[in-house]
Scaffold this active site. Structure first.
Site, PDB file in Angstrom:
ATOM      1  N   SER A 144       0.845  -1.199   0.000  1.00 48.54           N
ATOM      2  CA  SER A 144       0.000   0.000   0.000  1.00 48.54           C
ATOM      3  C   SER A 144       0.877   1.244   0.000  1.00 48.54           C
ATOM      4  O   SER A 144       2.019   1.214   0.491  1.00 48.54           O
ATOM      5  CB  SER A 144      -0.865  -0.011   1.266  1.00 48.54           C
ATOM      6  OG  SER A 144      -1.489   1.233   1.463  1.00 48.54           O
ATOM      7  N   TYR A 157      -1.930  -0.249  10.414  1.00 51.50           N
ATOM      8  CA  TYR A 157      -2.000  -0.744   9.025  1.00 51.50           C
ATOM      9  C   TYR A 157      -0.747  -0.309   8.266  1.00 51.50           C
ATOM     10  O   TYR A 157      -0.100  -1.115   7.590  1.00 51.50           O
ATOM     11  CB  TYR A 157      -3.261  -0.182   8.362  1.00 51.50           C
ATOM     12  CG  TYR A 157      -3.433  -0.597   6.920  1.00 51.50           C
ATOM     13  CD1 TYR A 157      -3.894  -1.866   6.587  1.00 51.50           C
ATOM     14  CD2 TYR A 157      -3.142   0.294   5.881  1.00 51.50           C
ATOM     15  CE1 TYR A 157      -4.054  -2.246   5.253  1.00 51.50           C
ATOM     16  CE2 TYR A 157      -3.296  -0.073   4.555  1.00 51.50           C
ATOM     17  CZ  TYR A 157      -3.757  -1.346   4.245  1.00 51.50           C
ATOM     18  OH  TYR A 157      -3.908  -1.715   2.930  1.00 51.50           O
TER      19      TYR A 157
HETATM   20  N1  LIG Z   1      -8.581  -1.177  -1.139  1.00 52.98           N
HETATM   21  C1  LIG Z   1      -7.549  -0.390  -0.947  1.00 52.98           C
HETATM   22  O1  LIG Z   1      -7.694   0.817  -0.979  1.00 52.98           O
HETATM   23  C2  LIG Z   1      -6.174  -0.973  -0.734  1.00 52.98           C
HETATM   24  C3  LIG Z   1      -5.058  -0.146  -0.954  1.00 52.98           C
HETATM   25  C4  LIG Z   1      -3.790  -0.668  -0.804  1.00 52.98           C
HETATM   26  C5  LIG Z   1      -3.636  -1.991  -0.461  1.00 52.98           C
HETATM   27  N2  LIG Z   1      -4.726  -2.771  -0.242  1.00 52.98           N
HETATM   28  C6  LIG Z   1      -4.487  -4.182   0.092  1.00 52.98           C
HETATM   29  O2  LIG Z   1      -5.108  -4.999  -0.881  1.00 52.98           O
HETATM   30  C7  LIG Z   1      -5.346  -6.278  -0.323  1.00 52.98           C
HETATM   31  C8  LIG Z   1      -6.779  -6.701  -0.655  1.00 52.98           C
HETATM   32  O3  LIG Z   1      -7.680  -5.832   0.016  1.00 52.98           O
HETATM   33  P1  LIG Z   1      -9.009  -5.277  -0.623  1.00 52.98           P
HETATM   34  O4  LIG Z   1      -8.886  -3.807  -0.651  1.00 52.98           O
HETATM   35  O5  LIG Z   1      -9.352  -6.006  -1.846  1.00 52.98           O
HETATM   36  O6  LIG Z   1     -10.030  -5.567   0.587  1.00 52.98           O
HETATM   37  P2  LIG Z   1     -11.120  -6.687   0.835  1.00 52.98           P
HETATM   38  O7  LIG Z   1     -12.152  -6.651  -0.233  1.00 52.98           O
HETATM   39  O8  LIG Z   1     -11.540  -6.469   2.236  1.00 52.98           O
HETATM   40  O9  LIG Z   1     -10.304  -8.063   0.702  1.00 52.98           O
HETATM   41  C9  LIG Z   1      -9.464  -8.545   1.713  1.00 52.98           C
HETATM   42  C10 LIG Z   1      -9.369 -10.040   1.559  1.00 52.98           C
HETATM   43  O10 LIG Z   1      -8.444 -10.552   2.535  1.00 52.98           O
HETATM   44  C11 LIG Z   1      -9.051 -11.670   3.157  1.00 52.98           C
HETATM   45  N3  LIG Z   1      -8.512 -11.988   4.469  1.00 52.98           N
HETATM   46  C12 LIG Z   1      -8.536 -11.250   5.607  1.00 52.98           C
HETATM   47  N4  LIG Z   1      -7.967 -11.919   6.612  1.00 52.98           N
HETATM   48  C13 LIG Z   1      -7.583 -13.122   6.116  1.00 52.98           C
HETATM   49  C14 LIG Z   1      -6.959 -14.263   6.660  1.00 52.98           C
HETATM   50  N5  LIG Z   1      -6.600 -14.333   7.954  1.00 52.98           N
HETATM   51  N6  LIG Z   1      -6.693 -15.326   5.845  1.00 52.98           N
HETATM   52  C15 LIG Z   1      -7.040 -15.282   4.549  1.00 52.98           C
HETATM   53  N7  LIG Z   1      -7.670 -14.242   3.973  1.00 52.98           N
HETATM   54  C16 LIG Z   1      -7.946 -13.171   4.754  1.00 52.98           C
HETATM   55  C17 LIG Z   1     -10.523 -11.304   3.223  1.00 52.98           C
HETATM   56  O11 LIG Z   1     -11.296 -12.458   3.470  1.00 52.98           O
HETATM   57  P3  LIG Z   1     -12.656 -12.422   4.355  1.00 52.98           P
HETATM   58  O12 LIG Z   1     -13.740 -12.056   3.390  1.00 52.98           O
HETATM   59  O13 LIG Z   1     -12.776 -13.809   4.854  1.00 52.98           O
HETATM   60  O14 LIG Z   1     -12.455 -11.398   5.427  1.00 52.98           O
HETATM   61  C18 LIG Z   1     -10.699 -10.748   1.816  1.00 52.98           C
HETATM   62  O15 LIG Z   1     -10.859 -11.787   0.889  1.00 52.98           O
HETATM   63  C19 LIG Z   1      -5.059  -6.156   1.167  1.00 52.98           C
HETATM   64  O16 LIG Z   1      -3.775  -6.672   1.454  1.00 52.98           O
HETATM   65  C20 LIG Z   1      -5.074  -4.653   1.403  1.00 52.98           C
HETATM   66  O17 LIG Z   1      -4.303  -4.270   2.513  1.00 52.98           O
HETATM   67  C21 LIG Z   1      -5.988  -2.299  -0.373  1.00 52.98           C
END
Ligand SMILES: NC(=O)c1ccc[n+]([C@@H]2O[C@H](COP(=O)([O-])OP(=O)(O)OC[C@H]3O[C@@H](n4cnc5c(N)ncnc54)[C@H](OP(=O)(O)O)[C@@H]3O)[C@@H](O)[C@H]2O)c1
Length: 295
Positions: A144, A157
């Site tokens: 991120s 975070y």
């Molecule tokens: N969206 C943004 O703005 C943003 C920006 C920079 C980086 N990111 C990164 O992108 C990645 C994906 O996030 P997203 O934005 O797509 O959010 P998201 O839709 O909330 O997806 C997060 C995913 O991680 C899974 N997860 C959480 N804890 C877990 C565990 N213990 N074991 C296995 N899976 C787990 C969740 O599963 P459950 O449904 O079971 O909870 C979900 O499938 C993350 O690493 C996040 O930090 C996001």
């Protein structure tokens, strides 16, 4: 290239879900990592399985909770036994703890790092023996902009993503001699579930000390990460970049990939260039420059 075997973690929603669907539709053999496939993610598992059947995709759900060592090892074994290979791992699973650092206990902070940082370490450690035996493989971490720039009320975070960035750099240097690439894609804020699902500290009294400022901040952050594409762009910009990174020929993946709106991209890209140059100068000055992999 459309025949890589790829394991992606955290594919119930967001970047992970978009990425596995896109990769499978492009012909890759894809293992979609989900935790708790018979509980909270039963529906996501059924949807992914139905999609694979309907479109004839090589897309298969594999149970993996990145905080559980046994689950991680089982999942990697399942993938390598089913596919006979593993080319790319995408460490995408993540969660967000929002709130002032003071309000968190060490146990809560541990949970943040356990998912976002140690989760990738567990998965990579489980995958590395297979990748090493193959003589090739790629470990892609989803980082991120918060790993470079720390905003208030998101310190845990940001720290977890900064640590993930540091680990990726170490993997990058250490594994290059074995034909294994380790890279990170740092994304800006894009609309997914992560903002709305942000975990809050249990200590509401300490939270309350930050009063209105904190409440407004969280409201703004959630609005930002759940807002429409008109203001910040689509989550598919990140999944498209992940697909491109998977499909980049082996040996050509850059250490850092940045996905961000133009002003943020320009600022952080400049910061990365400066950090990379500084790392090279410091290593050369310490006489260890020869141990650094190309970036
Ligand atoms: N969206 C943004 O703005 C943003 C920006 C920079 C980086 N990111 C990164 O992108 C990645 C994906 O996030 P997203 O934005 O797509 O959010 P998201 O839709 O909330 O997806 C997060 C995913 O991680 C899974 N997860 C959480 N804890 C877990 C565990 N213990 N074991 C296995 N899976 C787990 C969740 O599963 P459950 O449904 O079971 O909870 C979900 O499938 C993350 O690493 C996040 O930090 C996001």
């Amino acid at each position: 290239m459309s025949d890589s075997t790829v394991l992606v973690t955290g594919t119930s929603t967001g970047f992970g879900r978009l990425t596995v669907e896109a990769l499978a539709r492009r012909g890759h053999q894809v293992f979609a990592g989900l935790r708790d496939v018979t509980g909270r993610n039963e529906r996501a598992a059924a949807e992914l399985t139905a999609l694979a059947a309907a479109e004839g995709l090589r897309l298969r759900v594999v149970e993996i909770d990145v905080t559980d060592q046994d689950s991680v090892e089982r999942a990697v074994r399942e993938v390598t036994e089913a596919a006979g290979r593993l080319d790319v791992v995408v460490n995408n699973a993540g969660m967000n703890f929002a709130g002032p650092v003071e309000a968190y206990t060490a146990a809560e902070a541990h949970r943040q790092f356990d998912v976002n940082t140690l989760g990738a370490l567990r998965v990579n450690n489980a995958a590395l023996p297979y990748l090493r035996a193959q003589g090739h493989g790629a470990l892609i971490q989803v980082g991120s902009l918060a790993g470079w720039l720390t905003p208030p009320f998101n310190g845990l975070y940001a720290a977890s993503k900064a640590a993930l960035r540091s680990l990726t750099e170490a993997w990058h240097h250490e594994l290059a001699p074995y034909g294994i690439e380790a890279v990170i894609l740092d994304a800006a804020a894009y609309p997914t579930n992560i903002g709305a699902n942000a975990a809050m500290p249990a200590d509401q009294q300490r939270m309350a000390l930050y009063g209105e400022t904190m409440t407004r901040f969280v409201t703004d952050l959630v609005a930002r990460t759940t807002a429409g594409a008109a203001t910040i762009g689509e989550a598919s910009q990140v999944s498209d970049a992940l697909v491109a990174l998977v499909e980049t020929p082996h040996g050509k993946r850059p250490l850092q990939t940045l996905v961000a709106p133009p002003a943020q991209y320009a600022a952080v890209h400049a910061l990365q260039e400066q950090a990379n140059a500084a790392a090279r100068i410091v290593a050369d000055d310490m006489g260890i420059g020869a141990y650094l992999a190309a970036r």
